[in-house]
Write a protein that holds these residues in place. Structure first.
Motif, PDB file in Angstrom:
ATOM      1  N   ASP A 227       0.820  -1.202   0.000  1.00 44.99           N
ATOM      2  CA  ASP A 227       0.000   0.000   0.000  1.00 44.99           C
ATOM      3  C   ASP A 227       0.862   1.263   0.000  1.00 44.99           C
ATOM      4  O   ASP A 227       0.494   2.270  -0.612  1.00 44.99           O
ATOM      5  CB  ASP A 227      -0.915  -0.008   1.231  1.00 44.99           C
ATOM      6  N   ARG A 228       2.022   1.195   0.668  1.00 51.10           N
ATOM      7  CA  ARG A 228       2.843   2.397   0.829  1.00 51.10           C
ATOM      8  C   ARG A 228       3.996   2.510  -0.153  1.00 51.10           C
ATOM      9  O   ARG A 228       4.549   3.593  -0.345  1.00 51.10           O
ATOM     10  CB  ARG A 228       3.417   2.443   2.258  1.00 51.10           C
ATOM     11  N   SER A 229       4.395   1.396  -0.748  1.00 51.20           N
ATOM     12  CA  SER A 229       5.569   1.427  -1.618  1.00 51.20           C
ATOM     13  C   SER A 229       5.277   2.126  -2.942  1.00 51.20           C
ATOM     14  O   SER A 229       4.150   2.123  -3.437  1.00 51.20           O
ATOM     15  CB  SER A 229       6.072   0.008  -1.891  1.00 51.20           C
ATOM     16  N   ILE A 230       6.322   2.715  -3.484  1.00 46.95           N
ATOM     17  CA  ILE A 230       6.240   3.368  -4.795  1.00 46.95           C
ATOM     18  C   ILE A 230       7.170   2.612  -5.734  1.00 46.95           C
ATOM     19  O   ILE A 230       8.390   2.738  -5.663  1.00 46.95           O
ATOM     20  CB  ILE A 230       6.656   4.848  -4.703  1.00 46.95           C
ATOM     21  N   GLY A 231       6.602   1.791  -6.592  1.00 52.06           N
ATOM     22  CA  GLY A 231       7.420   0.994  -7.498  1.00 52.06           C
ATOM     23  C   GLY A 231       8.037  -0.195  -6.783  1.00 52.06           C
ATOM     24  O   GLY A 231       7.674  -0.540  -5.660  1.00 52.06           O
ATOM     25  N   ASP A 232       8.974  -0.826  -7.448  1.00 49.19           N
ATOM     26  CA  ASP A 232       9.620  -2.026  -6.909  1.00 49.19           C
ATOM     27  C   ASP A 232      11.132  -1.850  -6.930  1.00 49.19           C
ATOM     28  O   ASP A 232      11.875  -2.723  -7.370  1.00 49.19           O
ATOM     29  CB  ASP A 232       9.191  -3.258  -7.723  1.00 49.19           C
ATOM     30  N   ASN A 233      11.585  -0.703  -6.457  1.00 47.32           N
ATOM     31  CA  ASN A 233      13.009  -0.403  -6.505  1.00 47.32           C
ATOM     32  C   ASN A 233      13.719  -0.922  -5.270  1.00 47.32           C
ATOM     33  O   ASN A 233      13.123  -1.095  -4.216  1.00 47.32           O
ATOM     34  CB  ASN A 233      13.214   1.113  -6.620  1.00 47.32           C
ATOM     35  N   GLU A 234      15.005  -1.149  -5.409  1.00 48.87           N
ATOM     36  CA  GLU A 234      15.836  -1.497  -4.267  1.00 48.87           C
ATOM     37  C   GLU A 234      16.751  -0.322  -3.965  1.00 48.87           C
ATOM     38  O   GLU A 234      16.959   0.562  -4.795  1.00 48.87           O
ATOM     39  CB  GLU A 234      16.664  -2.749  -4.531  1.00 48.87           C
ATOM     40  N   SER A 235      17.283  -0.295  -2.742  1.00 48.25           N
ATOM     41  CA  SER A 235      18.202   0.765  -2.348  1.00 48.25           C
ATOM     42  C   SER A 235      19.339   0.136  -1.547  1.00 48.25           C
ATOM     43  O   SER A 235      19.386  -1.087  -1.366  1.00 48.25           O
ATOM     44  CB  SER A 235      17.479   1.811  -1.496  1.00 48.25           C
ATOM     45  N   PHE A 236      20.231   0.962  -1.045  1.00 50.92           N
ATOM     46  CA  PHE A 236      21.344   0.451  -0.249  1.00 50.92           C
ATOM     47  C   PHE A 236      20.831  -0.185   1.046  1.00 50.92           C
ATOM     48  O   PHE A 236      21.422  -1.143   1.544  1.00 50.92           O
ATOM     49  CB  PHE A 236      22.317   1.587   0.084  1.00 50.92           C
ATOM     50  N   THR A 237      19.729   0.322   1.562  1.00 50.02           N
ATOM     51  CA  THR A 237      19.222  -0.157   2.851  1.00 50.02           C
ATOM     52  C   THR A 237      18.094  -1.176   2.744  1.00 50.02           C
ATOM     53  O   THR A 237      17.876  -1.954   3.669  1.00 50.02           O
ATOM     54  CB  THR A 237      18.711   1.028   3.702  1.00 50.02           C
TER      55      THR A 237
END
Length: 353
Positions: A227-237
């Motif tokens: 519900d809260r995520s924007i897209g399916d990106n990954e990050s360093f954390t």
């Protein structure tokens, strides 16, 4: 260099907080305990007995006291519902039986601020007390588990599922489960030179927190994450949302995913602990919520599952009982029913005691 300004700032904070009403005696005792430590330091300073070499340590301890006061201020009955804290405390007891731990919250103005503050861990806490004892000052008895959440969501039972995730971070940091997984993983062979160990550690920490939450609330944290995520990106954390969701779904189905769950279970076994289902499944279509009345919760396992129930009914568009009800009203009804269900459970539980 002196601590005069800091002492006066903290004195003002104590004055502002003296009328706080907490949900249990431990928070009152912690407040009194902090004040005793503070006044002792205040007196030592007035007697000019703080050595220059000890000034940095005193400043750190005073800052520690100030931080605890800020978290206590956001842990009062009129700020954070006791039902939320009590649910999390039940989960905590499954992993750490320490009566001197206090689960505390801090309210942020940032709508996305859900995080666990790992800075003041047990080692730091013990070092603080060792120094206080060396200065003939009483010890600090209680240690706060510091979790931040958005002010706007402090009474939102849908988003509270994120706090189970943050509590998982505390448990992980307390035992260093994720670090131990990596140490075991690379004990016999060095990682690929292209591997960023810090990034991999961050990912494992997120995986553990997700699995920890899933033990109690099923995939409710997945639903909130989606519900809260924007897209399916990954990050360093943080790893990809899809990867986190798949891991939780595999765990709930009794399966492994890329060896991650097995790696954690092997490390946890050394501590006589394990990741397992700790909720009691209830069929959603039989929920009292569809009749606009609270659930009757009979045990802790059913209590944890109430958050999953709320999410499922929020996403359910087929039940005729909610047809024609505006979404905002539906949200208010379900949120209120979750609160009433949990409140009634603890009321009866405490009465029976």
């Amino acid at each position: 260099m002196s601590v005069n300004l800091l002492l006066n700032q903290i004195a003002e904070q104590f004055s502002n907080s003296r009328s706080n009403v907490y949900s249990d005696n431990n928070r009152d005792r912690h407040f009194a305990n902090l004040y005793e430590v503070f006044t002792s330091i205040q007196q030592i300073n007035e007697d000019n007995k703080i050595l220059d070499k000890d000034l940095p340590i005193y400043k750190q301890i005073l800052t520690y006291i100030l931080s605890d006061l800020q978290y206590l201020d956001s842990s009062t009955l009129n700020v954070i519902p006791f039902e939320i804290v009590s649910s999390l405390e039940l989960a905590l007891k499954d992993w750490i039986d320490d009566k001197n731990l206090i689960l505390s919250t801090h309210l942020s103005n940032d709508f996305n601020d859900f995080y666990f503050n790992p800075n003041n861990n047990k080692e730091y806490f013990d070092n603080v007390n060792t120094f206080l004892e060396s200065q003939k000052i009483c010890k600090i008895d209680f240690r706060l588990i510091k979790i931040t959440l958005p002010k706007l969501l402090s009474r939102d039972y849908f988003s509270i599922v994120a706090l189970y995730h943050e509590l998982g971070h505390f448990v992980d940091f307390e035992f260093n489960f994720s670090k131990r997984v990596l140490l075991k993983k690379y004990s016999s062979s060095a990682p690929d030179p292209k591997t960023d160990i810090n990034k991999e550690l961050n990912y494992y920490q997120e995986y553990f927190a997700d699995l920890f939450a899933a033990q109690y609330i099923s995939d409710a944290s997945n639903l909130y994450l989606l519900d809260r995520s924007i897209g399916d990106n990954e990050s360093f954390t943080h790893p990809r949302t899809s990867e986190r969701i798949l891991l939780v779904n595999k765990f709930l189905a009794g399966e492994d995913h890329n060896g991650v769950i097995k790696q954690f279970q092997e490390v946890l076994d050394a501590f006589s602990r394990e990741l397992k289902i700790r909720f009691s499944f209830r069929e959603i279509n039989k929920s009292n919520f569809f009749n606009f009345i609270p659930e009757i919760i009979e045990n802790d396992e059913q209590l944890h599952y109430i958050y999953k129930t709320g999410w499922e009914i929020w996403k359910d568009n087929a039940n005729s009982n909610f047809h024609g009800i505006p979404e905002r009203q539906k949200y208010q009804i379900i949120n209120n029913l979750m609160e009433k269900s949990i409140s009634s459970y603890f009321l009866v539980k405490n009465w029976n005691k």
